[in-house]
Motif scaffolding. Structure first.
Motif, PDB file in Angstrom:
ATOM      1  N   ILE A 160       0.802  -1.234   0.000  1.00  0.00           N
ATOM      2  CA  ILE A 160       0.000   0.000   0.000  1.00  0.00           C
ATOM      3  C   ILE A 160       0.829   1.277   0.000  1.00  0.00           C
ATOM      4  O   ILE A 160       0.290   2.367  -0.035  1.00  0.00           O
ATOM      5  CB  ILE A 160      -0.946   0.048   1.212  1.00  0.00           C
ATOM      6  CG1 ILE A 160      -0.172   0.110   2.524  1.00  0.00           C
ATOM      7  CG2 ILE A 160      -1.914  -1.126   1.195  1.00  0.00           C
ATOM      8  CD1 ILE A 160      -0.994   0.545   3.702  1.00  0.00           C
ATOM      9  N   GLU A 161       2.163   1.156   0.016  1.00  0.00           N
ATOM     10  CA  GLU A 161       3.009   2.337   0.150  1.00  0.00           C
ATOM     11  C   GLU A 161       2.818   3.329  -0.981  1.00  0.00           C
ATOM     12  O   GLU A 161       2.711   2.949  -2.158  1.00  0.00           O
ATOM     13  CB  GLU A 161       4.490   1.931   0.194  1.00  0.00           C
ATOM     14  CG  GLU A 161       4.915   1.376   1.528  1.00  0.00           C
ATOM     15  CD  GLU A 161       6.371   0.956   1.559  1.00  0.00           C
ATOM     16  OE1 GLU A 161       7.127   1.224   0.602  1.00  0.00           O
ATOM     17  OE2 GLU A 161       6.760   0.321   2.551  1.00  0.00           O
ATOM     18  N   VAL A 162       2.811   4.560  -0.607  1.00  0.00           N
ATOM     19  CA  VAL A 162       2.857   5.677  -1.544  1.00  0.00           C
ATOM     20  C   VAL A 162       3.932   6.605  -0.995  1.00  0.00           C
ATOM     21  O   VAL A 162       3.855   7.034   0.155  1.00  0.00           O
ATOM     22  CB  VAL A 162       1.507   6.418  -1.624  1.00  0.00           C
ATOM     23  CG1 VAL A 162       1.634   7.637  -2.525  1.00  0.00           C
ATOM     24  CG2 VAL A 162       0.419   5.487  -2.091  1.00  0.00           C
ATOM     25  N   ARG A 163       4.931   6.894  -1.818  1.00  0.00           N
ATOM     26  CA  ARG A 163       6.029   7.742  -1.357  1.00  0.00           C
ATOM     27  C   ARG A 163       6.253   8.858  -2.361  1.00  0.00           C
ATOM     28  O   ARG A 163       6.116   8.660  -3.560  1.00  0.00           O
ATOM     29  CB  ARG A 163       7.298   6.944  -1.166  1.00  0.00           C
ATOM     30  CG  ARG A 163       7.185   5.924  -0.054  1.00  0.00           C
ATOM     31  CD  ARG A 163       8.501   5.221   0.149  1.00  0.00           C
ATOM     32  NE  ARG A 163       8.391   4.219   1.184  1.00  0.00           N
ATOM     33  CZ  ARG A 163       9.250   4.112   2.182  1.00  0.00           C
ATOM     34  NH1 ARG A 163      10.259   4.945   2.289  1.00  0.00           N
ATOM     35  NH2 ARG A 163       9.094   3.167   3.060  1.00  0.00           N
TER      36      ARG A 163
END
Length: 168
Positions: A160-163
């Motif tokens: 789910i990471e958003v960076r």
């Protein structure tokens, strides 16, 4: 044979406590399960504790809601570790059970877990930790379980990471 005794105050407690049993199974910990009430069947509770100790019970896990005196009643009958799992129910939704479980008089300890499913799981893990003190293989299984949790958290995060891009 060493085992963990899991006592529930009523059949309705099983839905939450099955998570405890599944966790014990994942570590291959033998257990017994019994429904016995501190209030409705005090003699049954007292008699069972002595029977369980004679068969090898090393830890007692007690789950109850509302007045939640089961863990205290068990503690009064044994010097083995007692782990209390307060369960929700009644108008206070578990707060009454939490306070009843945690407020033991000095010298009569009950390890009190969280209310509900997390408490049921933590009770199993606490029992495993107690048993692992004298069991190197079980201690290694516990360490492996912790390492697997680290990997799972990293995998969950990556999914789910958003960076933001680095600006350099």
């Amino acid at each position: 044979m060493d085992f963990v005794s899991v006592i529930m105050g009523s059949k309705s407690d099983y839905e939450i406590m099955r998570h405890c049993l599944q966790a014990l199974e994942s570590f291959s910990i033998p257990y017994e399960v019994l429904i016995s009430s501190a209030h409705r069947s005090p003699d049954r509770t007292k008699d069972y504790i002595k029977q369980a100790e004679s068969k090898g019970a090393k830890v007692f896990i007690c789950a109850a809601g509302m007045a939640a005196h089961l863990a205290g009643a068990v503690c009064a009958q044994t010097t083995k570790p007692v782990i209390g799992v307060p369960l929700s129910g009644g108008v206070l939704d578990g707060l009454d059970a939490l306070l009843s479980t945690v407020q033991m008089p000095g010298g009569m300890p009950v390890a009190c877990m969280a209310v509900g499913k997390a408490g049921a799981l933590n009770a199993a893990y606490m029992a495993v930790q107690i048993l692992a003190i004298g069991d190197k293989d079980l201690a290694e299984k516990l360490l492996a379980d912790r390492a697997a949790k680290v990997v799972q958290i990293e995998q969950d995060s990556k999914s789910i990471e958003v960076r933001l891009p680095n600006r350099g």
